[in-house]
Design a protein around this motif. Structure first.
Motif, short mmCIF file in Angstrom:
data_model
loop_
_atom_site.label_atom_id
_atom_site.label_comp_id
_atom_site.label_asym_id
_atom_site.label_seq_id
_atom_site.Cartn_x
_atom_site.Cartn_y
_atom_site.Cartn_z
N GLU A 27 0.81 -1.21 0.00
CA GLU A 27 0.00 0.00 0.00
C GLU A 27 0.85 1.27 0.00
O GLU A 27 0.32 2.36 -0.21
N ARG A 28 2.12 1.15 0.21
CA ARG A 28 2.99 2.33 0.33
C ARG A 28 3.12 3.10 -0.97
O ARG A 28 3.34 4.30 -0.96
N GLY A 29 2.97 2.43 -2.09
CA GLY A 29 3.05 3.11 -3.37
C GLY A 29 1.94 4.14 -3.54
O GLY A 29 2.12 5.16 -4.20
N GLN A 30 0.79 3.89 -2.93
CA GLN A 30 -0.31 4.85 -3.02
C GLN A 30 0.03 6.15 -2.31
O GLN A 30 -0.34 7.23 -2.75
N PHE A 31 0.74 6.07 -1.18
CA PHE A 31 1.08 7.26 -0.42
C PHE A 31 2.29 8.00 -1.00
O PHE A 31 2.55 9.13 -0.63
N ARG A 33 2.54 8.75 -4.16
CA ARG A 33 2.11 9.51 -5.33
C ARG A 33 2.22 11.01 -5.07
O ARG A 33 2.12 11.47 -3.94
N GLU A 34 2.39 11.78 -6.13
CA GLU A 34 2.57 13.23 -6.00
C GLU A 34 1.34 13.90 -5.42
O GLU A 34 1.44 14.81 -4.61
N ASP A 35 0.15 13.44 -5.78
CA ASP A 35 -1.06 14.07 -5.28
C ASP A 35 -1.36 13.73 -3.82
O ASP A 35 -2.24 14.34 -3.22
N MET A 36 -0.62 12.80 -3.24
CA MET A 36 -0.81 12.44 -1.84
C MET A 36 0.17 13.15 -0.91
O MET A 36 0.11 12.99 0.30
N GLN A 37 1.08 13.95 -1.45
CA GLN A 37 2.07 14.65 -0.64
C GLN A 37 1.43 15.82 0.10
O GLN A 37 0.47 16.41 -0.37
N LEU A 38 1.96 16.16 1.26
CA LEU A 38 1.43 17.29 2.02
C LEU A 38 1.68 18.60 1.29
O LEU A 38 0.84 19.49 1.28
N GLU A 39 2.83 18.74 0.69
CA GLU A 39 3.18 19.93 -0.07
C GLU A 39 3.47 19.50 -1.50
O GLU A 39 4.61 19.24 -1.86
N ALA A 40 2.45 19.43 -2.33
CA ALA A 40 2.63 18.92 -3.68
C ALA A 40 3.21 19.98 -4.63
O ALA A 40 4.00 19.65 -5.50
#
Length: 72
Positions: A27-31, A33-40
């Motif tokens: 599941e780590r690949g989902q987190f 992703r660029e859109d899942m970053q706090l500061e994208a």
């Protein structure tokens, strides 16, 4: 006897709620992703850093709250 059984069932239910803590390796690949970053957006982050550093009069430590006059 009945009270003991009820308490045991409640205890088992509460303990099973903590059985699934953390993120599974697949599941780590989902987190990541660029859109899942706090500061994208790097430009927004750079502007916010400049404003913060101007207010604080120092660099680093962005996660702590604090005040400042905002003078340059």
């Amino acid at each position: 006897m009945r009270t003991d059984l009820k308490l045991l069932l409640i205890l088992v239910g509460l303990l099973s709620g903590c059985a699934n803590l953390g993120v599974k390796p697949w599941e780590r690949g989902q987190f990541a992703r660029e859109d899942m970053q706090l500061e994208a957006d790097e430009m927004d982050m750079a502007i916010e850093d400049h404003i913060y550093f101007s207010k604080e009069g120092a660099s680093g430590g962005r996660t702590l709250a604090g005040g400042g006059c905002g003078c340059n």
